[in-house]
Design a protein around this motif. Structure first.
Motif, PDB file in Angstrom:
ATOM      1  N   VAL A 171       0.804  -1.230   0.000  1.00 36.27           N
ATOM      2  CA  VAL A 171       0.000   0.000   0.000  1.00 36.27           C
ATOM      3  C   VAL A 171       0.835   1.278   0.000  1.00 36.27           C
ATOM      4  O   VAL A 171       0.281   2.380   0.058  1.00 36.27           O
ATOM      5  CB  VAL A 171      -0.996   0.031   1.194  1.00 36.27           C
ATOM      6  N   THR A 172       2.157   1.136  -0.044  1.00 36.19           N
ATOM      7  CA  THR A 172       3.005   2.334  -0.112  1.00 36.19           C
ATOM      8  C   THR A 172       2.807   3.002  -1.471  1.00 36.19           C
ATOM      9  O   THR A 172       3.024   2.376  -2.510  1.00 36.19           O
ATOM     10  CB  THR A 172       4.492   1.960   0.081  1.00 36.19           C
ATOM     11  N   ALA A 173       2.372   4.267  -1.462  1.00 33.27           N
ATOM     12  CA  ALA A 173       1.978   4.908  -2.721  1.00 33.27           C
ATOM     13  C   ALA A 173       3.181   5.152  -3.631  1.00 33.27           C
ATOM     14  O   ALA A 173       3.129   4.896  -4.829  1.00 33.27           O
ATOM     15  CB  ALA A 173       1.258   6.221  -2.423  1.00 33.27           C
ATOM     16  N   ASP A 174       4.265   5.636  -3.066  1.00 31.32           N
ATOM     17  CA  ASP A 174       5.427   5.996  -3.871  1.00 31.32           C
ATOM     18  C   ASP A 174       6.625   5.152  -3.439  1.00 31.32           C
ATOM     19  O   ASP A 174       7.142   5.306  -2.330  1.00 31.32           O
ATOM     20  CB  ASP A 174       5.734   7.494  -3.678  1.00 31.32           C
ATOM     21  N   LEU A 175       7.066   4.273  -4.341  1.00 34.60           N
ATOM     22  CA  LEU A 175       8.158   3.357  -3.997  1.00 34.60           C
ATOM     23  C   LEU A 175       9.470   4.081  -3.753  1.00 34.60           C
ATOM     24  O   LEU A 175      10.357   3.556  -3.084  1.00 34.60           O
ATOM     25  CB  LEU A 175       8.373   2.358  -5.142  1.00 34.60           C
ATOM     26  N   THR A 176       9.610   5.286  -4.314  1.00 32.94           N
ATOM     27  CA  THR A 176      10.891   5.978  -4.190  1.00 32.94           C
ATOM     28  C   THR A 176      11.000   6.753  -2.875  1.00 32.94           C
ATOM     29  O   THR A 176      12.026   7.350  -2.592  1.00 32.94           O
ATOM     30  CB  THR A 176      11.104   6.946  -5.372  1.00 32.94           C
ATOM     31  N   ARG A 177       9.924   6.738  -2.089  1.00 32.87           N
ATOM     32  CA  ARG A 177       9.955   7.431  -0.789  1.00 32.87           C
ATOM     33  C   ARG A 177       9.872   6.433   0.348  1.00 32.87           C
ATOM     34  O   ARG A 177       9.439   5.303   0.164  1.00 32.87           O
ATOM     35  CB  ARG A 177       8.773   8.380  -0.683  1.00 32.87           C
ATOM     36  N   SER A 178      10.235   6.905   1.534  1.00 32.71           N
ATOM     37  CA  SER A 178      10.097   6.044   2.708  1.00 32.71           C
ATOM     38  C   SER A 178       8.617   5.879   3.051  1.00 32.71           C
ATOM     39  O   SER A 178       7.846   6.822   2.925  1.00 32.71           O
ATOM     40  CB  SER A 178      10.818   6.670   3.902  1.00 32.71           C
ATOM     41  N   PRO A 179       8.239   4.687   3.490  1.00 28.39           N
ATOM     42  CA  PRO A 179       6.831   4.469   3.844  1.00 28.39           C
ATOM     43  C   PRO A 179       6.436   5.275   5.080  1.00 28.39           C
ATOM     44  O   PRO A 179       7.278   5.596   5.916  1.00 28.39           O
ATOM     45  CB  PRO A 179       6.769   2.968   4.130  1.00 28.39           C
ATOM     46  N   GLU A 180       5.158   5.575   5.164  1.00 22.47           N
ATOM     47  CA  GLU A 180       4.670   6.340   6.315  1.00 22.47           C
ATOM     48  C   GLU A 180       4.281   5.422   7.462  1.00 22.47           C
ATOM     49  O   GLU A 180       3.957   4.270   7.264  1.00 22.47           O
ATOM     50  CB  GLU A 180       3.453   7.171   5.892  1.00 22.47           C
ATOM     51  N   MET A 181       4.317   5.982   8.669  1.00 24.26           N
ATOM     52  CA  MET A 181       3.872   5.267   9.871  1.00 24.26           C
ATOM     53  C   MET A 181       2.391   5.536  10.046  1.00 24.26           C
ATOM     54  O   MET A 181       1.999   6.479  10.738  1.00 24.26           O
ATOM     55  CB  MET A 181       4.614   5.796  11.106  1.00 24.26           C
ATOM     56  N   ASN A 182       1.544   4.762   9.355  1.00 20.40           N
ATOM     57  CA  ASN A 182       0.118   4.981   9.563  1.00 20.40           C
ATOM     58  C   ASN A 182      -0.658   3.661   9.542  1.00 20.40           C
ATOM     59  O   ASN A 182      -0.108   2.599   9.214  1.00 20.40           O
ATOM     60  CB  ASN A 182      -0.445   5.966   8.530  1.00 20.40           C
ATOM     61  N   THR A 183      -1.923   3.729   9.906  1.00 22.15           N
ATOM     62  CA  THR A 183      -2.719   2.526  10.086  1.00 22.15           C
ATOM     63  C   THR A 183      -2.913   1.754   8.784  1.00 22.15           C
ATOM     64  O   THR A 183      -2.981   0.529   8.802  1.00 22.15           O
ATOM     65  CB  THR A 183      -4.097   2.900  10.693  1.00 22.15           C
ATOM     66  N   ILE A 184      -2.994   2.472   7.675  1.00 21.76           N
ATOM     67  CA  ILE A 184      -3.143   1.773   6.383  1.00 21.76           C
ATOM     68  C   ILE A 184      -1.939   0.862   6.160  1.00 21.76           C
ATOM     69  O   ILE A 184      -2.078  -0.297   5.767  1.00 21.76           O
ATOM     70  CB  ILE A 184      -3.287   2.801   5.235  1.00 21.76           C
TER      71      ILE A 184
END
Lengths: 215, 316
Positions: A171-184
């Motif tokens: 579910v990480t939207a942008d592979l080139t960025r670090s993933p977010e710390m969220n419930t999704i």
């Protein structure tokens, strides 16, 4: 070969493979029992002497190579926190942390884990000194029956480390960025841990609490 | 589980020599699709050669501008690799669509290619299965076949290949590097690696007995918009009904490979000429000569609609 394996046990193992009790009853000696076996079948695997490092302690064990890490933990080291749910790698109840990474202990053999650092639920915290994730599960009722809980907690702890290390998810939207710390992200990443009671929303609240405390 | 003896290999040469010499020997790496099959005695190796210590766990750029992925690189590490995320996005996406976090930490690149089918009759040792026991018949033909293949099938087997990663490898034109028991290496294009079932569905790939995958290499990046779309019964942690791996260039040309429809990653290069004509034309070429059952006929339309959605997303 082991020194403590009594010959009667060898005999039972051998005859069990050769076709069951009827065949066994007709055979008089172990040698006869052996002679009816298919030659390529290994009836008596050589036991292996291993050193398992679990929760910081080393344990010398003589194991049958068929023994999974899960069975070694539960049956030989009496660390029964890790649960045998499906024993097929589908439910996550046996999740432990090896070298900092969560794995299912039912799909790896104990002999393969020599030299690795294994952490089980017993090594994360104690009743008087809980790991923050354990405390959060209690606070948010992250369980009903509790059977999947040790696996959920081990998985959640290592899962947060994966996000911190920048490992992306489905579910990480942008592979080139670090993933977010969220419930999704957390929900997707915890999909390998099944809860038959359906305590998922409380489990997510427990994880969110730990993240909040750390932030 | 049947009895077996176990050994950790110290070198690749030693591992392949032993595997070829000992009847019933198998390599073990991640173990996530070997240990489970051993428990139900679908797999009954007499000897396990543990190849985890062979140093095959590195990802390196190669002189051709591509990427050489060691056979033992874990699925998590491959998906998280910066080069893969930037230049081979379809591969990262395919890996992340597969299995669970725990399994991706264990499963390896080579092992992923060698996954056995998830056909329920292959797992059920009470039922006939030509793949598990050649000559016994196929229970899926005439049985419950919603998950099964719709192209490249035979009268012997309609099983699918379960891998997501392999579909991306196919669309990226990956190459499999091996070492043979005689100590010589060879390279196998991914298109020639997996086999259709024909009348020998128990033979799933072109490796010789004892031959070991040492790496999978990717050619230099081809750019484009890279998409992996997996359609499944749950949003996470389920095998594909069908999946689409696509690389679409700005001019509307590109490549596409399908998962969940065949015994191997399904790609028809000739059909890709029709990509700019849209999903219907492309699907017609990809699924020409399809052979469906009552249960899985829906997959044809599902492929077309998923391709339409993917092409639409690629337009941005």
């Amino acid at each position: 070969m082991t020194t403590f394996d009594p010959s009667r046990r060898k005999f039972i193992q051998t005859t069990a493979v050769s076709g069951g009790a009827v065949v066994a009853a007709r055979l008089t000696t172990e040698a006869e029992a052996r002679s009816v076996l298919q030659p390529k079948q290994v009836t008596e695997p050589a036991k292996v002497d291993i050193l398992l490092r679990v929760n910081g302690s080393e344990h010398r064990l003589m194991v049958d190579p068929r023994m999974t890490l899960l069975d070694a933990l539960r049956e030989r080291l009496q660390l029964t926190g890790s649960k045998k749910g499906c024993d097929q790698g589908q439910c996550g109840a046996c999740t432990v942390i090896v070298d900092g990474r969560r794995i299912v202990s039912c799909l790896t053999l104990a002999v393969m884990q020599e030299g690795h650092d294994i952490i089980t639920i017993e090594g994360l915290g104690t009743p008087t000194n809980l790991h923050p994730m354990q405390a959060a599960f209690i606070k948010h009722d992250g369980y009903q029956c509790g059977f999947c809980t040790p696996g959920q907690i081990c998985s959640a702890v290592a899962m947060l480390d994966e996000v911190k290390a920048g490992v992306p998810s489905h579910v990480t939207a942008d592979l080139t960025r670090s993933p977010e710390m969220n419930t999704i992200e957390f929900r997707e990443r915890m999909s390998g841990n099944i809860c038959r009671c359906g305590a998922y929303s409380n489990i997510q609240e427990a994880i969110a609490e730990v993240v909040g405390e750390r932030a | 589980m049947r009895g077996f003896n176990y050994e950790r290999a110290n070198s690749i040469a030693e591992a392949v020599a032993k595997a070829a010499h000992i009847k019933g020997a198998k390599f073990i790496a991640g173990g996530t699709n070997l240990v489970d099959l051993m428990k139900i005695q679908v797999e009954t190796p007499t000897y396990l050669i543990d190849i985890n210590d062979l140093g095959l766990d590195k990802i390196e750029t190669n002189p051709e501008g591509g990427l050489r992925i060691g056979a033992l690189v874990r699925n998590t590490d491959l998906a998280a690799n910066d080069h893969v995320r930037r230049d081979y996005g379809v591969l990262s996406r395919a890996l992340l669509a597969g299995a669970s976090g725990q399994l991706r930490n264990q499963a390896t690149t080579a092992g992923n290619l060698l996954q056995r089918t998830r056909c329920p009759y292959f797992y059920d040792t009470n039922m006939p299965c030509n793949k598990r026991e050649p000559g016994t018949g196929c229970s899926a033909i005439g049985g419950y076949s919603r998950q099964h293949a719709i192209v490249g099938v035979s009268d012997s087997c309609i099983a699918t290949h379960p891998s997501d990663m392999a579909i991306a490898m196919r669309v990226l034109d990956a190459t499999v590097e091996t070492m043979r028991p005689n100590g010589l290496t060879r390279t196998i294009p991914i298109a020639q690696f997996h086999k259709l079932p024909e009348n020998t569905p128990h033979i799933e790939h072109t490796l010789e007995p004892g031959e070991l995958i040492t790496a999978v290499t990717l050619p230099k990046p081809v750019g484009g918009t890279q998409i992996y779309r997996k359609v499944r019964d749950r949003a996470s942690y389920a095998f594909a009904l069908i999946s689409v791996a696509a690389i679409v260039q700005r001019d509307g040309t590109g490549r596409v490979a399908l998962g969940g429809v065949a015994h191997k990653p399904w790609r028809v290069e000739a059909a890709e000429r029709d990509m700019s004509r849209g999903a219907k034309a492309l699907t017609a070429g990809l699924l020409a000569n399809s052979h469906t059952t009552h249960d899985n006929a829906f997959k044809v339309l599902l492929v077309e609609r998923t391709i339409a959605s993917v092409l639409n997303e690629a337009k941005g």
